[in-house]
Design a protein around this motif. Structure first.
Motif, mmCIF file in Angstrom:
data_model
loop_
_atom_site.group_PDB
_atom_site.id
_atom_site.type_symbol
_atom_site.label_atom_id
_atom_site.label_comp_id
_atom_site.label_asym_id
_atom_site.label_seq_id
_atom_site.Cartn_x
_atom_site.Cartn_y
_atom_site.Cartn_z
ATOM 1 N N TYR A 40 -6.955 4.096 -0.704
ATOM 2 C CA TYR A 40 -5.630 3.505 -1.408
ATOM 3 C C TYR A 40 -5.782 3.636 -3.083
ATOM 4 O O TYR A 40 -6.708 3.247 -3.353
ATOM 5 C CB TYR A 40 -5.449 1.966 -1.005
ATOM 6 C CG TYR A 40 -5.068 1.650 0.440
ATOM 7 C CD1 TYR A 40 -3.749 2.062 0.912
ATOM 8 C CD2 TYR A 40 -6.073 1.329 1.304
ATOM 9 C CE1 TYR A 40 -3.556 1.720 2.275
ATOM 10 C CE2 TYR A 40 -6.025 1.114 2.701
ATOM 11 C CZ TYR A 40 -4.495 0.999 3.186
ATOM 12 O OH TYR A 40 -4.303 1.067 4.366
ATOM 13 N N LYS A 111 -12.352 -6.196 4.689
ATOM 14 C CA LYS A 111 -11.159 -6.009 5.457
ATOM 15 C C LYS A 111 -10.814 -6.729 6.562
ATOM 16 O O LYS A 111 -9.693 -6.936 6.858
ATOM 17 C CB LYS A 111 -11.105 -4.141 6.051
ATOM 18 C CG LYS A 111 -12.079 -4.209 7.012
ATOM 19 C CD LYS A 111 -12.053 -2.911 7.937
ATOM 20 C CE LYS A 111 -12.943 -2.701 9.270
ATOM 21 N NZ LYS A 111 -12.592 -1.474 9.979
ATOM 22 N N ASN A 112 -11.928 -7.651 6.968
ATOM 23 C CA ASN A 112 -11.432 -8.694 8.053
ATOM 24 C C ASN A 112 -10.877 -9.906 7.102
ATOM 25 O O ASN A 112 -10.328 -10.654 7.765
ATOM 26 C CB ASN A 112 -12.803 -9.093 8.485
ATOM 27 C CG ASN A 112 -13.595 -8.070 9.394
ATOM 28 O OD1 ASN A 112 -12.783 -7.299 9.972
ATOM 29 N ND2 ASN A 112 -14.674 -7.863 9.252
ATOM 30 N N ALA A 114 -8.586 -9.723 4.452
ATOM 31 C CA ALA A 114 -6.997 -9.134 4.127
ATOM 32 C C ALA A 114 -7.053 -7.674 4.055
ATOM 33 O O ALA A 114 -8.184 -6.968 4.286
ATOM 34 C CB ALA A 114 -6.899 -9.546 2.451
ATOM 35 N N PRO A 115 -5.911 -7.158 4.556
ATOM 36 C CA PRO A 115 -5.696 -5.650 4.537
ATOM 37 C C PRO A 115 -6.183 -5.329 3.268
ATOM 38 O O PRO A 115 -6.061 -5.694 2.093
ATOM 39 C CB PRO A 115 -4.069 -5.354 4.563
ATOM 40 C CG PRO A 115 -3.716 -6.622 5.100
ATOM 41 C CD PRO A 115 -4.518 -7.889 4.833
ATOM 42 N N LEU A 116 -7.059 -4.053 3.466
ATOM 43 C CA LEU A 116 -7.470 -3.251 2.361
ATOM 44 C C LEU A 116 -6.634 -3.203 0.870
ATOM 45 O O LEU A 116 -7.031 -3.279 -0.065
ATOM 46 C CB LEU A 116 -8.156 -1.825 2.519
ATOM 47 C CG LEU A 116 -9.310 -2.150 3.525
ATOM 48 C CD1 LEU A 116 -9.716 -0.494 4.016
ATOM 49 C CD2 LEU A 116 -10.788 -2.714 2.818
ATOM 50 N N SER A 117 -5.332 -3.049 1.426
ATOM 51 C CA SER A 117 -4.350 -2.604 0.034
ATOM 52 C C SER A 117 -4.103 -3.763 -0.866
ATOM 53 O O SER A 117 -3.804 -3.585 -1.778
ATOM 54 C CB SER A 117 -3.097 -1.956 0.760
ATOM 55 O OG SER A 117 -2.555 -2.895 1.710
ATOM 56 N N GLU A 301 4.583 -4.815 -0.472
ATOM 57 C CA GLU A 301 3.886 -3.707 -0.801
ATOM 58 C C GLU A 301 4.962 -2.541 -0.333
ATOM 59 O O GLU A 301 5.730 -2.684 0.528
ATOM 60 C CB GLU A 301 2.721 -3.236 0.034
ATOM 61 C CG GLU A 301 1.457 -4.410 -0.187
ATOM 62 C CD GLU A 301 0.306 -4.051 0.569
ATOM 63 O OE1 GLU A 301 -0.823 -4.115 0.130
ATOM 64 O OE2 GLU A 301 0.547 -3.764 1.678
ATOM 65 N N LYS A 329 -1.510 5.304 0.030
ATOM 66 C CA LYS A 329 -2.293 5.423 0.993
ATOM 67 C C LYS A 329 -2.780 6.958 1.335
ATOM 68 O O LYS A 329 -1.630 7.636 1.622
ATOM 69 C CB LYS A 329 -1.878 4.963 2.620
ATOM 70 C CG LYS A 329 -2.848 5.199 3.565
ATOM 71 C CD LYS A 329 -2.290 4.542 4.879
ATOM 72 C CE LYS A 329 -3.046 4.402 6.018
ATOM 73 N NZ LYS A 329 -2.612 3.703 7.280
#
Length: 330
Positions: A40, A111-112, A114-117, A301, A329
């Motif tokens: 990202y 990543k667990n 929160a979403p990586l973005s 987003e 992305k």
């Protein structure tokens, strides 16, 4: 692999002609280094300032060299004992599909949780900017009125939600009826002003903030800043976080003289650069994460897909085509 270079220092609004895609050999990590795959890419208005060859709070981008911004990347290969293959990291990195970095230049993200973005937005510099701008300069108090420009943007939407958490009346300024509706229904703003359709922005601010403005979080500068200043209360605070309305101007336009207003109303008006408060990033992110878990903060987003679309996504910021954080992305 591909990388994106800056090849011109634009005069006025940047264009796709200011960027060039360059093919390079995929690198191999040396001892102590990581091989990263870009996942990202954050595109932000402040990058426009770095395209100029002028002194600022961050070094200008070099010509005929890769662009850079905050990225989230995956560790593909590690020769550093602090990182493992499959780790995810964030940092100020190059616009490259793959790159090698020393382990000291990046931070792990989970990543667990929160979403990586999100680590480029609400749990990254965006959220930290909103939180610390209000904390260090805004000094919000319950019952005050907070005005936010760029209210549907990455920073502004978080600012407004923090204002509501603090017990303030929050009014937002944005550039479409759709955005005004979103800041009220999704982010909890008490009201909004569409600056593109208003006949008189100063009057509309006065009508929306009948008790005056105590804190103005400014993301745009220009005429909207002028109008906000005209409606400030005594001892009001103005946080100058961004000035996107003038970033592409070759000459800074002249506005009203502000010193009389600042003196008469004892207003504090201060520029804010989040990198001045690096030591406070950890506590700020923790507080925002806690609010998210409690359901008090949400985020938006705009995710554009494809490495080749990074330059266009950046240009789209100046057309207001994003709501919330603009992320590519890869």
């Amino acid at each position: 692999m591909k990388t994106i270079h800056l090849i011109n220092r634009p005069e006025g609004t940047p264009s796709l002609n200011d960027f060039k895609f360059v093919e390079e050999e995929k690198p191999t990590p040396k001892e102590g280094e990581l091989l990263l795959k870009t996942l990202y890419v954050s595109v932000d208005p402040y990058i426009r300032g770095r395209m100029r060859d002028t002194a600022s709070y961050i070094a200008p981008l070099e010509l005929n060299a890769p662009m850079e911004s905050q990225l989230v990347a995956e560790v593909i290969e590690s020769k550093n004992s602090n990182f493992f293959k499959g780790d995810f990291v964030t940092g100020m990195l190059k616009w490259k599909e793959f790159q090698t970095v020393p382990g000291t230049g990046v931070n792990k993200v989970d990543k667990n949780k929160a979403p990586l973005s999100a680590y480029l937005g609400v749990l990254g510099l965006t959220g930290v900017t909103a939180y610390l701008g209000l904390e260090k300069i805004g000094d919000l108090k319950e019952g005050e009125t907070l005005l936010v420009s760029g209210a549907d943007g990455a920073v502004g939407s978080i600012v407004g939600q923090i204002g509501k958490i603090k017990g303030c009346k929050v009014i937002g300024i944005a550039g479409s009826d759709e955005k005004i509706n979103r800041i009220k229904t999704k982010f909890g703003f008490d009201g909004g002003i569409n600056y593109k359709t208003t006949q008189n922005i100063s009057n509309d601010i006065a009508n929306s903030c009948p008790d005056g403005i105590d804190v103005y979080f400014d993301n745009v500068g220009g005429e909207i800043l002028d109008a906000a200043l005209a409606n400030m209360n005594k001892f009001g605070r103005v946080i100058n976080c961004g000035a996107i309305s003038i970033y592409n101007e070759s000459e800074i336009p002249m506005g009203p003289r502000v010193e009389g207003t600042l003196i008469k109303k004892s207003i504090r008006m201060q520029g804010f650069t989040v990198r001045d408060y690096v030591k406070d990033f950890g506590p700020a992110i923790k507080q925002i994460a806690d609010w998210m878990q409690e359901g008090k903060i949400t985020y938006s987003e705009t995710i554009v897909e494809g490495f080749d679309n990074i330059p266009q996504a950046f240009l789209d910021l100046f057309e207001g085509k994003n709501h919330g954080k603009m992320v590519v992305k890869v």
